[in-house]
Write an enzyme that holds these catalytic residues in place. Structure first.
Site, PDB file in Angstrom:
ATOM      1  N   GLU A   1       0.840  -1.213   0.000  1.00 31.47           N
ATOM      2  CA  GLU A   1       0.000   0.000   0.000  1.00 31.47           C
ATOM      3  C   GLU A   1       0.867   1.252   0.000  1.00 31.47           C
ATOM      4  O   GLU A   1       0.541   2.246  -0.642  1.00 31.47           O
ATOM      5  CB  GLU A   1      -0.929   0.003   1.223  1.00 31.47           C
ATOM      6  CG  GLU A   1      -1.930  -1.141   1.260  1.00 31.47           C
ATOM      7  CD  GLU A   1      -3.006  -1.005   0.203  1.00 31.47           C
ATOM      8  OE1 GLU A   1      -2.675  -0.883  -0.988  1.00 31.47           O
ATOM      9  OE2 GLU A   1      -4.194  -1.051   0.569  1.00 31.47           O
TER      10      GLU A   1
ATOM     11  N   THR B   1      -5.481   6.493  -5.579  1.00 30.61           N
ATOM     12  CA  THR B   1      -5.662   6.755  -4.141  1.00 30.61           C
ATOM     13  C   THR B   1      -4.874   7.991  -3.714  1.00 30.61           C
ATOM     14  O   THR B   1      -5.364   8.814  -2.930  1.00 30.61           O
ATOM     15  CB  THR B   1      -5.235   5.514  -3.328  1.00 30.61           C
ATOM     16  OG1 THR B   1      -6.113   4.449  -3.684  1.00 30.61           O
ATOM     17  CG2 THR B   1      -5.335   5.748  -1.841  1.00 30.61           C
TER      18      THR B   1
HETATM   19  N1  HSE Z   1      -8.493   4.489   3.517  1.00 33.00           N
HETATM   20  C1  HSE Z   1      -7.912   4.628   2.226  1.00 33.00           C
HETATM   21  C2  HSE Z   1      -8.408   5.922   1.609  1.00 33.00           C
HETATM   22  C3  HSE Z   1      -8.327   3.458   1.376  1.00 33.00           C
HETATM   23  O1  HSE Z   1      -9.611   6.173   1.654  1.00 33.00           O
HETATM   24  O2  HSE Z   1      -7.589   6.678   1.083  1.00 33.00           O
HETATM   25  C4  HSE Z   1      -7.743   3.479  -0.004  1.00 33.00           C
HETATM   26  O3  HSE Z   1      -8.206   2.356  -0.692  1.00 33.00           O
END
Ligand code: HSE
Length: 311
Positions: free
Chosen positions: A128, A181
């Protein structure tokens, strides 16, 4: 054991009120992976089908997660991975998390399971970090543990598996655009008014309570996001109408799946989840946005080992 094949499921992060802390594992949407031991030490990706993603270990989320595991294992061991990528990158249902989590769960199995699920989550988080610059755990945790999870703390890592009511079902609509993201995080405000923070943590607590009590009304009242959704909604075509239609069709709640652009709704029962899907599809049919839809129960298992097709 010389090789394993596995299903690495998609996931929904945030679940409205729980930005970066809540997540759930989806059923029947996910990547397929095949891992083999190799005499040559190190980790290599030999094939990726379905998506144009880098094979180089250090540029691939599965590669980086696997490297983190091998570094912790210390002994020289070798693995080769083939990925059939069925979750689209940038779709908001944990594409990078599935790859990273699948790789480390598979390697761990081939090594005789020396690492705990929490350690596997920490390795997968490195994927990630590569994908978006932030090592969040709200997708990888439910993919590894199954069901709903809550990430109480990152340092030290503390992940709590939560109860999943059996009848809860998810509908996810993916407008076929990509939202990175990192970009969706860049639109967020660094400061939030105390009043909104109070409402938000009240909803997280209430949602967790609703899950344990299987109180669908309470789950419904708690699926509210006053902080992240208002900032990100503009990234998603027809978001307000999707939410309106899903709610009218009986959804318990509706919000952005992870960092979007997918939008999720939770319903009581699969029949309702199908009705909600129809109502959401109508929005995109009307405004001409291409989309795909997933309708499924919550997956209590996370990554699952499967028989290889050619066996
Ligand atoms: N919690 C993260 C966001 C998840 O919302 O940026 C990304 O998949």
């Amino acid at each position: 054991m010389e090789s394993v094949s596995l299903f690495a499921p998609a996931s929904i992060a945030n679940i409205s009120c729980g930005f970066d802390v809540l997540g759930l594992c989806l059923d029947n949407v996910g990547d397929l992976m095949h891992l083999e031991k190799s005499n040559k030490p190190g980790f290599r990706i030999t094939e990726i089908k379905g998506q144009d993603l880098p094979l180089e270990t250090e540029k691939n989320v599965a590669g980086v997660a696997a490297q983190a595991l091998l570094k912790a294992y210390k002994e020289p061991v070798g693995f080769e991975l083939k990925i059939d990528k069925r979750i689209k990158a940038g779709s908001g249902i944990g594409s990078s998390a599935a790859s990273a989590a699948g790789a480390v769960v598979g390697i761990n199995k081939l090594l005789g399971e020396p690492f705990s699920p929490l350690e596997l989550i920490s390795f997968a988080m490195e994927g990630e970090r590569l994908a978006c610059g932030s090592a969040h755990a709200d997708n990888v945790a439910p993919v590894i543990l199954g069901g709903f999870t809550l990430v109480r703390s990152l340092e030290p890592l503390d992940v709590i598996p939560l109860h999943s009511p059996l009848e809860l079902a998810a509908t996810v609509i993916h407008p076929e655009i990509e939202v990175k993201t990192a970009d969706a995080r860049a639109v967020l405000h660094n400061k939030i008014p105390l009043k909104k923070a109070i409402n938000q943590w009240a909803n997280v607590g209430a949602l967790v309570s609703g899950l344990y009590q299987e109180d669908y009304d309470l789950i419904s009242r708690s699926l509210v996001d006053e902080i992240v959704e208002p900032a990100r909604a503009m990234l998603i075509p027809g978001f307000d109408q999707l939410k309106e239609n899903a709610t009218q069709a009986g959804a318990l709640g509706c919000g952005i799946s992870g960092s979007g652009p997918s939008v999720f709704a939770l319903s009581k029962g699969m029949t309702n989840a199908h009705l909600v899907a129809k109502s959401m599809a109508e929005v995109y049919d009307k405004i001409g946005v291409p989309y795909e839809i997933h309708i499924c129960p919550i997956n209590p298992n996370g990554v699952q080992f499967i028989e290889p097709k050619n066996k």
